[in-house]
Design a protein around this motif. Structure first.
Motif, PDB file in Angstrom:
ATOM      1  N   LEU A 148       0.823  -1.198   0.000  1.00 15.22           N
ATOM      2  CA  LEU A 148       0.000   0.000   0.000  1.00 15.22           C
ATOM      3  C   LEU A 148       0.866   1.261   0.000  1.00 15.22           C
ATOM      4  O   LEU A 148       0.406   2.352   0.321  1.00 15.22           O
ATOM      5  N   LEU A 149       2.131   1.054  -0.324  1.00 15.35           N
ATOM      6  CA  LEU A 149       3.088   2.151  -0.318  1.00 15.35           C
ATOM      7  C   LEU A 149       2.591   3.341  -1.125  1.00 15.35           C
ATOM      8  O   LEU A 149       2.131   3.192  -2.254  1.00 15.35           O
ATOM      9  N   LYS A 150       2.675   4.510  -0.499  1.00 15.47           N
ATOM     10  CA  LYS A 150       2.303   5.724  -1.225  1.00 15.47           C
ATOM     11  C   LYS A 150       3.597   6.273  -1.820  1.00 15.47           C
ATOM     12  O   LYS A 150       4.547   6.595  -1.112  1.00 15.47           O
ATOM     13  N   ILE A 151       3.609   6.348  -3.153  1.00 12.34           N
ATOM     14  CA  ILE A 151       4.848   6.755  -3.806  1.00 12.34           C
ATOM     15  C   ILE A 151       4.756   8.210  -4.262  1.00 12.34           C
ATOM     16  O   ILE A 151       3.814   8.598  -4.957  1.00 12.34           O
ATOM     17  N   ASP A 152       5.723   9.011  -3.830  1.00 10.91           N
ATOM     18  CA  ASP A 152       5.835  10.366  -4.388  1.00 10.91           C
ATOM     19  C   ASP A 152       7.306  10.599  -4.724  1.00 10.91           C
ATOM     20  O   ASP A 152       8.133   9.686  -4.601  1.00 10.91           O
ATOM     21  N   LEU A 153       7.625  11.802  -5.103  1.00 11.60           N
ATOM     22  CA  LEU A 153       8.997  12.047  -5.586  1.00 11.60           C
ATOM     23  C   LEU A 153      10.043  11.982  -4.475  1.00 11.60           C
ATOM     24  O   LEU A 153      11.233  11.982  -4.732  1.00 11.60           O
ATOM     25  N   ASN A 154       9.578  11.891  -3.222  1.00 11.18           N
ATOM     26  CA  ASN A 154      10.538  11.763  -2.118  1.00 11.18           C
ATOM     27  C   ASN A 154      10.784  10.310  -1.707  1.00 11.18           C
ATOM     28  O   ASN A 154      11.554  10.039  -0.801  1.00 11.18           O
ATOM     29  N   THR A 155      10.085   9.376  -2.382  1.00 10.97           N
ATOM     30  CA  THR A 155      10.222   7.959  -2.017  1.00 10.97           C
ATOM     31  C   THR A 155      11.558   7.407  -2.516  1.00 10.97           C
ATOM     32  O   THR A 155      12.014   7.740  -3.597  1.00 10.97           O
ATOM     33  N   ARG A 156      12.152   6.557  -1.669  1.00 10.85           N
ATOM     34  CA  ARG A 156      13.421   5.913  -2.050  1.00 10.85           C
ATOM     35  C   ARG A 156      13.108   4.458  -2.390  1.00 10.85           C
ATOM     36  O   ARG A 156      12.962   3.629  -1.502  1.00 10.85           O
TER      37      ARG A 156
END
Ligand code: SF4
Ligand code: SF4
Ligand code: SF4
Lengths: 101, 369
Positions: free
Chosen positions: A5-13
């Motif tokens: 359910l990971l929320k991915i944005d541009l700060n995700t590694r």
């Protein structure tokens, strides 16, 4: 472990699922191979460039910046394109956030 | 990097041992004068598997000799699994135990185990493979079926088992319920050279085998496979004749395109020497441990030369110039071409439709039914 359910944005590694093999065949094409079931997902050059940079350390923003240094033709929509791509790959379990070891 | 060539091969055939407990009269592997039949210690293979893992190789085929004769066989399998590869095994079946089979199953990485079986009865199977080889092969197939590992059977067609092919198909497909089996025939390499007409199909034998296998192919659609040998020839020749009659050459043919494997696969001999294919054991490309696999794959002069073959038109060969099938021909296997002619980039005489048709005509026979 990968959080589905990971929320991915541009700060995700993000990193490539360590059980998969990211196989770079030549400059333009590659594939993701799952040795546990033998499935192969063909990748285009953009997907390879991004997947090769998903090392679990750099954020997607940092990866975009590094791509911009190499490819001058990167458009303003690239943010959305990369997010779409990694979300698709995350849904397939091909990328995610993995605990060390 | 060379244009259009993958950075590393996708798969490798690994002859992990030179030893065998059988002495098949058509064995292509044993008795090649240019091969050093020595085995390498466990560590050397495990080091190679680490390199294959780094090279993102996806699959290896373990063969020999008889690969299960290696005492460290399961250690090698574990090394393959640890490096995120899948594997296949070519075996005569004699050394397979329930413990080994179960270990292979628990890896979840086994693509297939191919057991050789040449006849429906011991006398036929053993005529060229030696005494006491039939029952163990059959037992191995049954064991693999029982524990649900993907098992295939390879039948080598020779003069002594042609008439038995229908009974063998019944045994494997009807009685044992295998999904399919594959066929080939004796190659001009290794031990087979000593046994001549006992192991090689002459033109009349080949025709008989072709017609029998074509009938079985209709009876068991999609269940008899062939990459080489009479059935593969039949499929190839039929397509070529069909194209000729329609006046529509098969696209992509007319040059030496018969071997695709040089673009995604190579092999390693039991002594650690890299070769393009197990059918080219004399063509040394480098040595594991000394030469980097990726470098050999891209830069070995012999491989570069073989890859050029796809640009060589069949029209450039004297024997092909007036051939009515030329534009649909592939020139076939470079390995056999090299063994028979000493040249790598020329058509293989063994699979030449024109000369086969002529040979049959000389005996009053015809390929086309
Ligand atoms: S064909 Fe296979 S089983 Fe027979 S002698 Fe050769 S390696 Fe051994
Ligand atoms: S002569 Fe033989 S090898 Fe040459 S094109 Fe004809 S069938 Fe093919
Ligand atoms: S050399 Fe012959 S046997 Fe080897 S991969 Fe090529 S066609 Fe197949």
């Amino acid at each position: 472990m990968n959080d589905k359910l990971l929320k991915i944005d541009l700060n995700t590694r993000l990193a490539v699922n360590p059980t998969l093999v990211l196989r770079v065949e030549d400059d333009d094409c590659g594939l993701l191979f799952d040795p546990d079931n033998g499935t192969v997902q063909m990748l285009n050059d953009t997907a390879i460039e991004i997947l090769q940079r998903l090392d679990g350390k750099r954020t997607l923003r940092e990866i975009l910046d590094s791509l911009q240094q190499v490819y001058t033709e990167i458009t303003p929509e690239a943010d959305q394109q990369i997010l779409r791509l990694v979300n698709q790959l995350a849904e397939m379990g091909a990328v995610g956030v993995w605990e060390e070891g | 990097m060379s244009a259009g060539i993958m950075r590393t091969p996708r798969s490798l055939d690994l002859e992990i041992t030179s030893r065998c407990n059988a002495s098949c009269r058509y064995c292509y592997y044993l008795n090649n004068p240019d091969v050093d039949y020595t085995d390498l210690p466990t560590e050397r293979w495990l080091t190679l598997f680490d390199e294959l893992g780094r090279c993102q190789v996806m699959e290896v085929t373990l063969q020999g000799g008889e690969p299960l004769l290696r005492e460290d066989f399961l250690t090698l399998v574990d090394g393959i699994v640890a490096n995120r590869m899948r594997f296949s095994i070519l075996t005569n079946g004699s050394q397979l135990t329930p413990e080994i089979a179960m270990h292979l199953k628990t890896t979840g990485r086994c693509n297939q185990i191919q057991v050789s079986l040449d006849g429906s009865k011991a006398a036929i199977h053993e005529s060229l493979r030696g005494a006491d080889t039939f029952a163990p092969a059959l037992a191995a197939i049954k064991l693999l079926q029982e524990i649900d590992l993907p098992v295939t059977v390879r039948v080598t067609v020779h003069p002594g088992n042609i008439s038995d092919l229908p009974a063998l198909a019944r045994l494997l497909l009807d009685d044992m319920g295998l999904p399919c089996f594959s066929t080939n025939s004796t190659s001009s390499l290794g031990t087979s050279e000593k046994y001549g007409s006992e192991v090689f199909l002459n033109a009349a034998d080949r025709l008989k085998a072709i017609h029998l296998l074509a009938d079985l192919d209709s009876q068991y659609p999609g269940r008899i496979q062939a990459n080489a040998g009479p059935l593969a020839d039949w499929r190839l020749f039929n397509a070529m004749e069909d194209a000729r009659q329609k006046g529509q050459p098969i696209p992509g043919r007319g040059c030496l395109v018969g071997c695709g494997c040089i673009f995604d696969k190579m092999a390693v001999r039991s002594d650690g020497v890299y070769v393009p294919c197990v059918m080219l054991p004399q063509m040394v490309l480098g040595e594991m441990g000394q030469d980097a696999l990726a470098d050999v794959w891209v830069n070995a002069a012999e491989l570069k030369c073989m890859r050029e073959r796809v640009k060589v038109p069949l029209a450039s060969f004297e024997e092909c110039r007036d051939c009515q099938w030329q534009k649909s021909c592939t020139g076939n296997c470079p390995g056999t071409a090299f063994t028979l002619t000493g040249e790598i980039n020329r058509p293989c005489p063994d699979s030449c439709l024109k000369s086969f048709v002529q040979e049959l005509a000389d005996q009053g026979l015809s390929l086309w039914k």
